[in-house]
Design an enzyme around this catalytic site. Structure first.
Site, PDB file in Angstrom:
ATOM      1  N   ASN A   1       0.852  -1.198   0.000  1.00  0.00           N
ATOM      2  CA  ASN A   1       0.000   0.000   0.000  1.00  0.00           C
ATOM      3  C   ASN A   1       0.881   1.239   0.000  1.00  0.00           C
ATOM      4  O   ASN A   1       2.024   1.198   0.464  1.00  0.00           O
ATOM      5  CB  ASN A   1      -0.870   0.001   1.263  1.00  0.00           C
TER       6      ASN A   1
ATOM      7  N   HIS B   1       0.807   5.162   1.449  1.00  0.00           N
ATOM      8  CA  HIS B   1       0.101   6.043   2.374  1.00  0.00           C
ATOM      9  C   HIS B   1       0.717   7.446   2.278  1.00  0.00           C
ATOM     10  O   HIS B   1       1.940   7.584   2.271  1.00  0.00           O
ATOM     11  CB  HIS B   1       0.219   5.501   3.805  1.00  0.00           C
TER      12      HIS B   1
HETATM   13  C1  GAR Z   1      -2.919   8.895  -2.700  1.00  0.00           C
HETATM   14  O1  GAR Z   1      -2.373  10.069  -2.185  1.00  0.00           O
HETATM   15  C2  GAR Z   1      -2.696   7.753  -1.726  1.00  0.00           C
HETATM   16  O2  GAR Z   1      -1.535   7.872  -0.975  1.00  0.00           O
HETATM   17  C3  GAR Z   1      -3.903   7.888  -0.842  1.00  0.00           C
HETATM   18  O3  GAR Z   1      -4.961   8.187  -1.702  1.00  0.00           O
HETATM   19  C4  GAR Z   1      -4.439   8.976  -2.786  1.00  0.00           C
HETATM   20  C5  GAR Z   1      -4.980   8.410  -4.075  1.00  0.00           C
HETATM   21  O4  GAR Z   1      -4.664   9.242  -5.145  1.00  0.00           O
HETATM   22  N1  GAR Z   1      -4.126   6.694  -0.099  1.00  0.00           N
HETATM   23  C6  GAR Z   1      -4.530   6.700   1.164  1.00  0.00           C
HETATM   24  O5  GAR Z   1      -4.804   7.717   1.760  1.00  0.00           O
HETATM   25  C7  GAR Z   1      -4.638   5.321   1.800  1.00  0.00           C
HETATM   26  N2  GAR Z   1      -4.752   5.446   3.217  1.00  0.00           N
HETATM   27  P1  GAR Z   1      -4.774   8.709  -6.633  1.00  0.00           P
HETATM   28  O6  GAR Z   1      -6.169   8.105  -6.764  1.00  0.00           O
HETATM   29  O7  GAR Z   1      -4.621   9.929  -7.469  1.00  0.00           O
HETATM   30  O8  GAR Z   1      -3.707   7.688  -6.843  1.00  0.00           O
END
Ligand code: GAR
Length: 206
Positions: A117, A119
Protein backbone atom coordinates in the site's frame (compact mmCIF):
# COMPACT_ATOMS: atom_id res chain seq x y z
CA UNK A 1 37.18 -43.43 -23.48
CA UNK A 2 34.06 -41.56 -24.52
CA UNK A 3 31.26 -40.25 -22.38
CA UNK A 4 28.03 -40.22 -24.30
CA UNK A 5 25.81 -37.34 -23.37
CA UNK A 6 22.26 -38.51 -23.60
CA UNK A 7 20.48 -35.42 -22.46
CA UNK A 8 21.43 -31.83 -22.02
CA UNK A 9 19.56 -29.58 -19.69
CA UNK A 10 19.87 -25.96 -20.55
CA UNK A 11 18.73 -23.62 -17.82
CA UNK A 12 17.82 -20.33 -19.32
CA UNK A 13 17.73 -17.27 -17.17
CA UNK A 14 14.33 -16.28 -18.39
CA UNK A 15 12.57 -13.79 -16.21
CA UNK A 16 8.91 -14.59 -15.70
CA UNK A 17 6.80 -11.45 -15.57
CA UNK A 18 5.00 -11.11 -12.24
CA UNK A 19 1.28 -10.45 -12.60
CA UNK A 20 -0.04 -7.44 -10.71
CA UNK A 21 -3.54 -6.53 -9.60
CA UNK A 22 -4.14 -2.91 -8.63
CA UNK A 23 -6.86 -1.94 -6.17
CA UNK A 24 -7.99 1.68 -6.45
CA UNK A 25 -10.98 3.71 -5.27
CA UNK A 26 -10.54 7.16 -6.77
CA UNK A 27 -8.97 9.20 -9.53
CA UNK A 28 -6.23 6.62 -9.86
CA UNK A 29 -3.25 8.79 -10.70
CA UNK A 30 -0.94 6.35 -8.89
CA UNK A 31 -2.63 3.38 -10.56
CA UNK A 32 -2.08 4.96 -13.99
CA UNK A 33 1.59 5.64 -13.22
CA UNK A 34 2.02 2.00 -12.26
CA UNK A 35 0.14 0.65 -15.29
CA UNK A 36 2.23 2.81 -17.63
CA UNK A 37 5.51 2.05 -15.87
CA UNK A 38 4.97 -1.71 -16.02
CA UNK A 39 3.99 -1.58 -19.68
CA UNK A 40 7.77 -1.39 -20.24
CA UNK A 41 9.12 -3.39 -17.31
CA UNK A 42 10.90 -6.75 -17.49
CA UNK A 43 9.68 -7.58 -13.97
CA UNK A 44 5.90 -7.41 -14.12
CA UNK A 45 2.74 -6.20 -15.74
CA UNK A 46 -0.62 -4.99 -14.52
CA UNK A 47 -3.26 -7.49 -15.61
CA UNK A 48 -6.36 -6.23 -13.80
CA UNK A 49 -7.70 -3.30 -11.77
CA UNK A 50 -10.15 -3.92 -8.93
CA UNK A 51 -12.32 -0.93 -8.02
CA UNK A 52 -15.01 -0.50 -5.36
CA UNK A 53 -16.33 2.82 -6.69
CA UNK A 54 -18.37 2.71 -9.92
CA UNK A 55 -17.71 6.45 -10.43
CA UNK A 56 -13.93 6.29 -9.97
CA UNK A 57 -11.76 7.97 -12.59
CA UNK A 58 -9.48 4.95 -12.74
CA UNK A 59 -12.16 2.90 -14.53
CA UNK A 60 -11.94 4.89 -17.74
CA UNK A 61 -8.18 5.34 -17.52
CA UNK A 62 -7.61 1.59 -17.14
CA UNK A 63 -10.02 0.82 -19.99
CA UNK A 64 -8.12 3.26 -22.24
CA UNK A 65 -5.05 1.14 -21.54
CA UNK A 66 -6.88 -2.14 -22.23
CA UNK A 67 -6.65 -3.26 -18.62
CA UNK A 68 -9.78 -5.08 -17.43
CA UNK A 69 -11.56 -3.51 -14.47
CA UNK A 70 -13.53 -5.48 -11.89
CA UNK A 71 -16.03 -3.35 -9.98
CA UNK A 72 -17.19 -4.84 -6.71
CA UNK A 73 -19.34 -3.89 -3.73
CA UNK A 74 -18.69 -4.34 -0.03
CA UNK A 75 -20.60 -7.63 0.24
CA UNK A 76 -18.53 -9.17 -2.55
CA UNK A 77 -15.32 -7.80 -1.02
CA UNK A 78 -16.17 -9.38 2.33
CA UNK A 79 -17.28 -12.72 0.86
CA UNK A 80 -15.18 -15.84 1.36
CA UNK A 81 -14.83 -16.37 -2.38
CA UNK A 82 -13.34 -12.97 -3.24
CA UNK A 83 -9.72 -14.05 -2.67
CA UNK A 84 -10.35 -16.84 -5.17
CA UNK A 85 -11.81 -14.35 -7.67
CA UNK A 86 -8.58 -12.35 -7.46
CA UNK A 87 -6.46 -15.49 -7.72
CA UNK A 88 -8.36 -16.47 -10.88
CA UNK A 89 -6.33 -13.76 -12.64
CA UNK A 90 -3.15 -15.65 -11.61
CA UNK A 91 -2.05 -12.69 -9.55
CA UNK A 92 1.40 -12.66 -7.92
CA UNK A 93 1.24 -9.25 -6.22
CA UNK A 94 -1.50 -6.82 -5.19
CA UNK A 95 -0.83 -3.07 -5.19
CA UNK A 96 -3.18 -0.77 -3.27
CA UNK A 97 -3.05 2.61 -5.00
CA UNK A 98 -5.53 4.88 -3.26
CA UNK A 99 -7.69 2.01 -2.02
CA UNK A 100 -9.50 2.85 1.20
CA UNK A 101 -11.13 -0.32 2.53
CA UNK A 102 -9.46 -2.59 5.06
CA UNK A 103 -8.28 -5.80 3.37
CA UNK A 104 -10.06 -8.95 4.67
CA UNK A 105 -7.91 -11.58 6.36
CA UNK A 106 -8.75 -14.12 3.64
CA UNK A 107 -7.04 -11.96 1.01
CA UNK A 108 -4.09 -11.14 3.25
CA UNK A 109 -3.52 -14.83 3.93
CA UNK A 110 -3.86 -15.81 0.28
CA UNK A 111 -1.32 -13.17 -0.80
CA UNK A 112 0.90 -13.20 2.29
CA UNK A 113 3.64 -10.54 2.06
CA UNK A 114 2.57 -9.76 -1.49
CA UNK A 115 0.22 -6.84 -0.86
CA UNK A 116 1.65 -3.32 -0.74
CA UNK A 117 0.00 0.00 0.00
CA UNK A 118 1.02 3.61 -0.39
CA UNK A 119 0.10 6.04 2.37
CA UNK A 120 0.37 9.84 2.02
CA UNK A 121 2.27 10.50 5.27
CA UNK A 122 5.26 9.35 7.25
CA UNK A 123 3.82 6.38 9.15
CA UNK A 124 3.33 5.63 11.98
CA UNK A 125 2.24 9.29 12.15
CA UNK A 126 -1.07 10.20 10.50
CA UNK A 127 -2.18 6.62 9.87
CA UNK A 128 -5.15 4.55 11.00
CA UNK A 129 -8.88 4.47 10.34
CA UNK A 130 -10.15 7.66 8.70
CA UNK A 131 -6.65 8.80 7.82
CA UNK A 132 -6.69 8.91 4.04
CA UNK A 133 -6.34 11.47 1.27
CA UNK A 134 -7.04 15.07 2.26
CA UNK A 135 -7.82 14.08 5.87
CA UNK A 136 -4.13 13.29 6.25
CA UNK A 137 -2.90 16.53 4.68
CA UNK A 138 -5.33 18.65 6.72
CA UNK A 139 -4.13 17.00 9.94
CA UNK A 140 -0.49 17.60 9.00
CA UNK A 141 -1.34 21.24 8.24
CA UNK A 142 -3.34 21.73 11.48
CA UNK A 143 -0.43 20.35 13.51
CA UNK A 144 1.94 22.81 11.76
CA UNK A 145 4.29 19.97 10.84
CA UNK A 146 7.44 21.07 9.02
CA UNK A 147 7.81 17.75 7.20
CA UNK A 148 5.58 15.09 5.67
CA UNK A 149 6.01 12.43 3.02
CA UNK A 150 5.01 9.00 1.80
CA UNK A 151 5.18 5.47 3.15
CA UNK A 152 5.09 2.29 1.08
CA UNK A 153 4.34 -0.68 3.32
CA UNK A 154 3.14 -4.26 3.42
CA UNK A 155 -0.53 -4.68 4.21
CA UNK A 156 -1.83 -6.53 7.24
CA UNK A 157 -5.31 -6.65 8.75
CA UNK A 158 -4.97 -3.29 10.53
CA UNK A 159 -4.97 0.11 8.87
CA UNK A 160 -1.50 1.39 7.91
CA UNK A 161 0.48 -0.80 10.30
CA UNK A 162 2.26 -3.38 8.12
CA UNK A 163 6.05 -3.42 7.84
CA UNK A 164 7.47 -0.32 6.22
CA UNK A 165 9.30 -0.86 2.93
CA UNK A 166 10.16 2.70 1.93
CA UNK A 167 9.66 6.30 3.01
CA UNK A 168 10.46 9.64 1.39
CA UNK A 169 9.86 13.06 2.87
CA UNK A 170 9.26 16.62 1.75
CA UNK A 171 9.21 19.92 3.63
CA UNK A 172 5.99 21.65 4.65
CA UNK A 173 6.53 25.41 4.38
CA UNK A 174 4.78 27.95 6.64
CA UNK A 175 2.58 29.20 3.78
CA UNK A 176 1.60 25.76 2.50
CA UNK A 177 -2.12 24.96 2.52
CA UNK A 178 -3.43 21.36 2.65
CA UNK A 179 -3.74 21.39 -1.17
CA UNK A 180 -0.06 22.36 -1.48
CA UNK A 181 0.91 19.55 0.84
CA UNK A 182 -1.21 17.13 -1.18
CA UNK A 183 0.49 18.18 -4.41
CA UNK A 184 3.99 17.70 -2.96
CA UNK A 185 3.11 14.30 -1.54
CA UNK A 186 1.49 13.14 -4.78
CA UNK A 187 4.65 14.13 -6.62
CA UNK A 188 6.67 11.87 -4.32
CA UNK A 189 4.18 9.04 -4.80
CA UNK A 190 4.43 9.29 -8.57
CA UNK A 191 8.20 9.42 -8.40
CA UNK A 192 8.75 6.36 -6.21
CA UNK A 193 5.81 3.95 -6.05
CA UNK A 194 6.31 2.06 -9.32
CA UNK A 195 10.08 1.73 -8.90
CA UNK A 196 9.74 0.41 -5.35
CA UNK A 197 7.16 -2.14 -6.51
CA UNK A 198 9.50 -3.15 -9.32
CA UNK A 199 12.35 -3.67 -6.82
CA UNK A 200 10.05 -5.93 -4.77
CA UNK A 201 9.21 -8.00 -7.84
CA UNK A 202 12.89 -8.26 -8.75
CA UNK A 203 13.74 -9.67 -5.34
CA UNK A 204 10.80 -12.12 -5.45
CA UNK A 205 12.34 -15.40 -6.59
CA UNK A 206 9.15 -17.48 -6.34
C1 GAR B 1 -2.92 8.89 -2.70
O1 GAR B 1 -2.37 10.07 -2.19
C2 GAR B 1 -2.70 7.75 -1.73
O2 GAR B 1 -1.53 7.87 -0.97
C3 GAR B 1 -3.90 7.89 -0.84
O3 GAR B 1 -4.96 8.19 -1.70
C4 GAR B 1 -4.44 8.98 -2.79
C5 GAR B 1 -4.98 8.41 -4.08
O4 GAR B 1 -4.66 9.24 -5.15
N1 GAR B 1 -4.13 6.69 -0.10
C6 GAR B 1 -4.53 6.70 1.16
O5 GAR B 1 -4.80 7.72 1.76
C7 GAR B 1 -4.64 5.32 1.80
N2 GAR B 1 -4.75 5.45 3.22
P1 GAR B 1 -4.77 8.71 -6.63
O6 GAR B 1 -6.17 8.11 -6.76
O7 GAR B 1 -4.62 9.93 -7.47
O8 GAR B 1 -3.71 7.69 -6.84
Amino acid sequence: MYHVITSVQIVLNCNVLKRLAIFASGSGSNAVKIIDYFADSAEGKVVVVFCNNPKAGIIEKAAERNIPVVIFDRATFRSDSFAEQIAAYEIDWIVLAGFLWLMPVSIIEKFANRIVNIHPALLPDYGGKGMYGMNVHEAVWRDKMTETGITIHYVNDHYDSGDIIFQASCPVLPDDKPQDIQAKVLQLEHKYFATIVEALLRSDKN
